[in-house]
Scaffold this active site. Sequence first.
Site, PDB file in Angstrom:
ATOM      1  N   SER A  34       0.646  -9.948  -0.071  1.00 56.28           N
ATOM      2  CA  SER A  34       0.381  -8.504  -0.053  1.00 56.28           C
ATOM      3  C   SER A  34       0.753  -7.804   1.239  1.00 56.28           C
ATOM      4  O   SER A  34       0.984  -6.593   1.246  1.00 56.28           O
ATOM      5  CB  SER A  34      -1.095  -8.248  -0.363  1.00 56.28           C
ATOM      6  OG  SER A  34      -1.926  -8.896   0.587  1.00 56.28           O
ATOM      7  N   LYS A  78       0.803  -1.224   0.000  1.00 60.12           N
ATOM      8  CA  LYS A  78       0.000   0.000   0.000  1.00 60.12           C
ATOM      9  C   LYS A  78       0.837   1.277   0.000  1.00 60.12           C
ATOM     10  O   LYS A  78       0.361   2.339  -0.409  1.00 60.12           O
ATOM     11  CB  LYS A  78      -0.932  -0.005   1.215  1.00 60.12           C
ATOM     12  CG  LYS A  78      -2.082  -0.992   1.123  1.00 60.12           C
ATOM     13  CD  LYS A  78      -3.137  -0.522   0.151  1.00 60.12           C
ATOM     14  CE  LYS A  78      -4.395  -1.362   0.239  1.00 60.12           C
ATOM     15  NZ  LYS A  78      -5.470  -0.850  -0.640  1.00 60.12           N
TER      16      LYS A  78
END
Length: 413
Positions: free
Chosen positions: A306, A51
């Site tokens: 992720s 992110k």
Amino acid sequence: MGLLDNIYQARERIKNVAIHTPLMKNENLSEEFSAQVYLKREDLQPVRSYKLRGAYNKIVLLSEEEKSRGVVCASAGNHAQGVAFACNKLNIKGTIFMPVTTPPQKTKQVKLFGKDKVDIVLKGDTFDESSEEANQYCKEVGAVFIHPFDDEKVIAGQGTVGLELIEDTTNPIDYLFVPIGGGGLASGIITVFNQLSPQTKIIGVEPYGAASMKTSIEKGVNTALKHIDNFVDGAAVKRVGDLPFEICKDNFADIVLVPEGKVCTTILRMYNEEAIVVEPAGALTISALDYYKHQIKDKNVVCIVSGSNNDITRMQEIKERSLLYEGLKHYFLVQFPQRPRAFREFLNDILGDNDDIVYFQYSKKNNRESGPAVVGIELKDPNDLIKLEEQLRRRKYEYLYLNDKTDLLTTLL
């Protein structure tokens, strides 16, 4: 200028902030699936998730006037950490809205990365509710909203993951498993691979209890789910972004839905076998390999890991969900005779040699021949459940199996 060009430019902007994460072959998974299985380790970013890429690319492109007004975001955790890191790096004031259900570890990390540049506001039970509060706050104070996925500059930042994959692979990638939350990462990767590696089959992966992208694609329109399971908090949104939906809707080879319990099994496995800490969203793609075990044989396969922002206090819940999913833990509401030695008889008559009582809650009722007890039993083999229930019926115990009655089980425990 096309989105791919923006992704190339984003790579230059973030190269001194986000690291070029390794693409690592996993020997155990490769052997298990008779394939070349690689993990893209976005869990090794400074904020322990991809992110940072999108958040920084968006914020660094703000005008000086916009930066002076400050930024606001809503996030279940990882986007918040990316925004906080960028605010501290660029000396910009940020306000971070997070759901009330956000694990404490994630709120602490946001403050750690943002320091005195960020304030945290806990509002709403889900990302969507928190996002509504953040947007309202933006209108009131005139700050700039940094969307976690429905923004082209954010998507461009996330797409740099795809450029690194192309750069790091000598052989073409046959299957690429990509986690889907709001769709920002998937959009960026699809943009890269459609043009630079169109033969790669991109498999999207969503939690079973939050299948917002799959539902929207099946309906042909971006659709908000009424209810979701928030457990995979980094990938559980009621509605994907409009821009990601348009980019993704015709470009997945398939979307796999992974039960939350299976995600938990993967988390435990990766920790025990690989010493890799993954959060629920980070375990999605590895969990999906089972559903493609025949197709990926002898193929080059990449799973994007992720993130690794997992709260240690959740481990008991993770273990519980894993055992329930694997069929190794079962709960019953049993009517016990109200007389001495009733429990001992239950142990001797019902349990097998490898069965273990791990939960017992009994409520004695006066003037009754029997009283209810919630009994949790852990098995060594899921097939032993058949013998267990046979014994209960043979000994004429009145009982109710609770595993498939989630609401009642949650109330009783």
